[in-house]
Design a protein around this motif. Sequence first.
Motif, PDB file in Angstrom:
ATOM      1  N   HIS A   1      51.984  36.721  64.514  1.00 13.23           N
ATOM      2  CA  HIS A   1      52.375  36.466  63.048  1.00 13.23           C
ATOM      3  C   HIS A   1      53.028  37.542  62.262  1.00 13.23           C
ATOM      4  CE1 HIS A   1      49.852  36.873  59.029  1.00 13.23           C
ATOM      5  NE2 HIS A   1      49.827  37.730  59.168  1.00 13.23           N
ATOM      6  N   GLN A   2      52.257  39.316  62.997  1.00 10.08           N
ATOM      7  CA  GLN A   2      53.620  40.347  61.961  1.00 10.08           C
ATOM      8  C   GLN A   2      54.659  39.937  62.518  1.00 10.08           C
ATOM      9  OE1 GLN A   2      51.449  43.468  64.808  1.00 10.08           O
ATOM     10  NE2 GLN A   2      50.444  43.635  62.674  1.00 10.08           N
ATOM     11  N   THR A   3      55.421  39.347  63.441  1.00  9.91           N
ATOM     12  CA  THR A   3      56.624  39.452  63.512  1.00  9.91           C
ATOM     13  C   THR A   3      57.606  38.138  62.643  1.00  9.91           C
ATOM     14  OG1 THR A   3      56.692  40.072  65.380  1.00  9.91           O
ATOM     15  CG2 THR A   3      58.985  38.514  64.439  1.00  9.91           C
ATOM     16  N   GLU A   4      57.002  37.155  61.957  1.00 12.83           N
ATOM     17  CA  GLU A   4      56.962  36.629  61.251  1.00 12.83           C
ATOM     18  C   GLU A   4      56.569  35.929  59.769  1.00 12.83           C
ATOM     19  OE1 GLU A   4      54.532  32.296  62.605  1.00 12.83           O
ATOM     20  OE2 GLU A   4      55.783  32.134  64.342  1.00 12.83           O
TER      21      GLU A   4
ATOM     22  N   GLY B   1      55.970  49.181  61.250  1.00 12.65           N
ATOM     23  CA  GLY B   1      54.928  48.755  61.277  1.00 12.65           C
ATOM     24  C   GLY B   1      54.229  48.159  62.678  1.00 12.65           C
ATOM     25  N   ILE B   2      54.335  46.851  62.783  1.00 12.10           N
ATOM     26  CA  ILE B   2      54.052  46.528  63.521  1.00 12.10           C
ATOM     27  C   ILE B   2      53.963  47.564  64.501  1.00 12.10           C
ATOM     28  CG2 ILE B   2      54.720  45.188  66.107  1.00 12.10           C
ATOM     29  CD1 ILE B   2      56.656  43.582  64.199  1.00 12.10           C
ATOM     30  N   ASN B   3      54.591  48.943  65.195  1.00 13.85           N
ATOM     31  CA  ASN B   3      53.919  50.403  66.142  1.00 13.85           C
ATOM     32  C   ASN B   3      53.175  50.905  65.870  1.00 13.85           C
ATOM     33  OD1 ASN B   3      56.364  49.442  67.986  1.00 13.85           O
ATOM     34  ND2 ASN B   3      57.926  50.262  67.215  1.00 13.85           N
ATOM     35  N   SER B   4      53.116  50.258  64.310  1.00 13.59           N
ATOM     36  CA  SER B   4      51.244  51.332  64.179  1.00 13.59           C
ATOM     37  C   SER B   4      50.170  50.688  64.173  1.00 13.59           C
ATOM     38  CB  SER B   4      51.726  52.086  62.731  1.00 13.59           C
ATOM     39  OG  SER B   4      53.359  52.876  62.033  1.00 13.59           O
ATOM     40  N   SER B   5      50.215  49.757  64.304  1.00 11.96           N
ATOM     41  CA  SER B   5      49.195  48.427  64.360  1.00 11.96           C
ATOM     42  C   SER B   5      49.340  48.557  66.007  1.00 11.96           C
ATOM     43  CB  SER B   5      49.593  47.110  64.082  1.00 11.96           C
ATOM     44  OG  SER B   5      49.575  46.935  62.730  1.00 11.96           O
ATOM     45  N   VAL B   6      49.814  48.558  66.321  1.00 13.36           N
ATOM     46  CA  VAL B   6      49.890  49.207  68.677  1.00 13.36           C
ATOM     47  C   VAL B   6      48.937  50.410  68.491  1.00 13.36           C
ATOM     48  CG1 VAL B   6      51.160  49.619  71.026  1.00 13.36           C
ATOM     49  CG2 VAL B   6      52.584  47.718  68.570  1.00 13.36           C
ATOM     50  N   SER B   7      49.719  51.218  68.315  1.00  7.30           N
ATOM     51  CA  SER B   7      48.715  52.444  68.295  1.00  7.30           C
ATOM     52  C   SER B   7      47.508  52.943  68.144  1.00  7.30           C
ATOM     53  CB  SER B   7      49.943  53.341  67.301  1.00  7.30           C
ATOM     54  OG  SER B   7      51.038  54.068  67.909  1.00  7.30           O
TER      55      SER B   7
END
Length: 301
Positions: free
Chosen positions: A62-65, A72-78
């Motif tokens: 969803h984040q990618t699409e 931003g995606i990597n911040s969510s991963v952390s």
Amino acid sequence: MTFPSHPSGSALRERMIEDMNVRGFTEDTRRDYIRCVKRFAAFIGRSPDAATAEDLRRFQVHQTESGMRPPGINSSVSALRFFFTVTLDRPDLSRRLAIVHQPRKLPLVLSAEEVARLLEAAPGPKYKAALGTAYGAGLRVSEVVALKVTDIDSARMLIRVEQGKGRKDRHAMLSPHLLELLRAWWREGKRRGVMLPRGWLFPGRNPVTPLSSRQLNRAVHAAAEAAEIRKRVTPHTLRHSFATHLLEQDIDIRVIQVLLGHAKLDTTALYARVATNTIRTVMSPLDRIKPLTQDETRPDR
């Protein structure tokens, strides 16, 4: 702020905050992590402690699409890795999260002449001194606004940086010209009555609070526009310029690493790719061999 529609949501939130406090996370990091987990909980529609591996996969899709950029995606991963690994003790789920690798872009750098124009166009002595500190000492914007008057050591010509990135203290250089800028601002600040004893070096509108990073960003944008600099300038551009200009002066890269407070030399080495003066002074191996061009006085055969 609570995680949505689950009786243990508030308790989960408090537990995560306690876990972050134990590890000494900054207020900004705590706030960002809570926001990321709350966003994930809203996406799956239930408490995050009931999430499955498929939920995590769908969330990243969803984040990618939706067009979210890699940072931003990597911040969510952390944030989610911390939540599942530390707060929930579910490292099996955290391994499902994928970091998005991105190419490292060359930092934007100003010339020395552009830096001079920018500082000259700064809106007042406070901002001229603050931007001069970002360039003259190579400080991050968060480090500039956190300085106190007592952090300036004019006897040793050092600036004390407390709890910089990675929550580490270090010393930055204090050049004679920067000291002049800071003293000029200190005199003006005293005249205005905004320089409190042992207070902020760059106070905000209220002297008991420091200048905000956003205010400094607005000031540098206004200065760049007034100086007719067409590049997209931020306070961090001045830190990039500081490092690049030192490298072009043949300062050892490991010294620059210490001044910048970089944990890894690889991070500092990025500036070697934009130090154009250094590149121009290197002799190509082609110039060491016999010229390949034909003698123009000889007729073609």
